[in-house]
Design an enzyme around this catalytic site. Sequence first.
Site, PDB file in Angstrom:
ATOM      1  N   GLY A 215       0.845  -1.335  -0.077  1.00 42.48           N
ATOM      2  CA  GLY A 215      -0.087  -0.007   0.051  1.00 42.48           C
ATOM      3  C   GLY A 215       0.696   1.247   0.010  1.00 42.48           C
ATOM      4  N   ASN A 216       0.302   2.477   0.466  1.00 40.14           N
ATOM      5  CA  ASN A 216       0.947   3.770   0.423  1.00 40.14           C
ATOM      6  C   ASN A 216       0.339   4.404   1.538  1.00 40.14           C
ATOM      7  OD1 ASN A 216      -1.066   5.464  -0.773  1.00 40.14           O
ATOM      8  ND2 ASN A 216      -1.022   4.052  -2.550  1.00 40.14           N
TER       9      ASN A 216
END
Length: 409
Positions: A215-216
């Site tokens: 993810g980020n």
Amino acid sequence: MSPSRPGGPDRRTRVVLGVGAGIAAYKACELLRLFTESGFSVRVVPTADALRFVGQPTWEALSGTKVTTDVWQDVPEVPHVRLGQEADLLVVAPATADLLAKAAHGLAGDLLTGTLLTARCPVVFAPAMHTEMWEHPATRANVATLRDRGCVVVDPAVGRLTGADTGPGRLPDPAEIYEVCRRVLAGRGPDLAGRHVVVSAGGTREALDPVRFLGNRSSGLQGYALARTAAARGARVTLVAANVALPDPAGVTVVRVGSALELRSAVLAAAADADAVVMAAAVADFRPADRLATKIKKTDGDPEPIYLVKNPDILAEISQERQIPGQVIVGFAAETDDVLANGRAKLERKGCDLLVVNRVGDGIAFGTPDNAATILAAGGDPVEVPRGPKDDLADAVWDRVVPRLASIP
Ligand code: CTP
């Protein structure tokens, strides 16, 4: 917006808060508090039936002024005329189907509807009713009439209604209604009225196994600010939210997604009739080639390498294959170095109309309420937006989208 008006510092901005007979009347108490605590002078005008939900003493105590529902008290003052003439803003929350109908047809049988007819200030309606009533052709026509006349009718929120049912019809969050009113008072008109805009927000998650993902750090705050400000400017807004833990903005249709592929499907579907699409989401460029069906265990031995495959570039796709001629497409780019040069190259590569470039790192952007950016335009000069609330950057983006929409009927 300062609550004192031109004409003297003592002249506080006067708000008339109309309250319709809906169970959501109790939420109007919070709206009233937001106004009074910000220094506005508020006169509450409920309908007689609204007092069945929240009584007169509550409104009088919270507003500090007398509350009446009909025109037969203080007759020498002609209250329905005086209130309407003196108001700087009239907001009706909750606006029932009955009140919308009366306002659309100019009925004036009590103090609130009479005031609606005498007011020459901006008028904001925040409807709340059951989904069937909101969707009924009669209500649709009344809302269209009121919007045509320049009133701001906020779309109701979607969610749990009075009974066990859910759907569009909930009164938007009082803070959202307050924000719409503040903007209307600041002179920002509904310049996106009649437009459908799509905003993507948050960060995609690419599953490795049932519990882990790549993810980020995107919080979704900037995308939500874009959705909220577009709704406040009158747009119909579809917000495609990837893994965002924020409350739904008022009057916005929220489509929740997880991965980049899900985000792509949702954005393409919503963009089919959109006047503008803003890609504020941080989309993963790659995803694991395989999503394991069961959790990877450390007892499985030495870790296996993770192979990645490319995700589609959604911004480039929607820019290069526009579903509607003239559709305005906006991208975002977070860069750590050579910010403007990288931004210019990206704008060209993707083929969008505007690219909002910001420098990340040093506490700016991720998860913070503030942002600073440069808006690059295809064939135009860059615009610097100084560090400030994300709503301000969102407004600066819409300010540049609005003139570009002129070519779409
Ligand atoms: N974007 C997209 N689809 C992707 C990746 C990005 O639609 N697969 C969009 C983002 O929503 C954003 C813009 O493209 O509006 C720029 O994102 P960014 O990650 O900076 O672009 P990339 O092309 O991935 O460039 P970089 O190599 O710098 O990461």
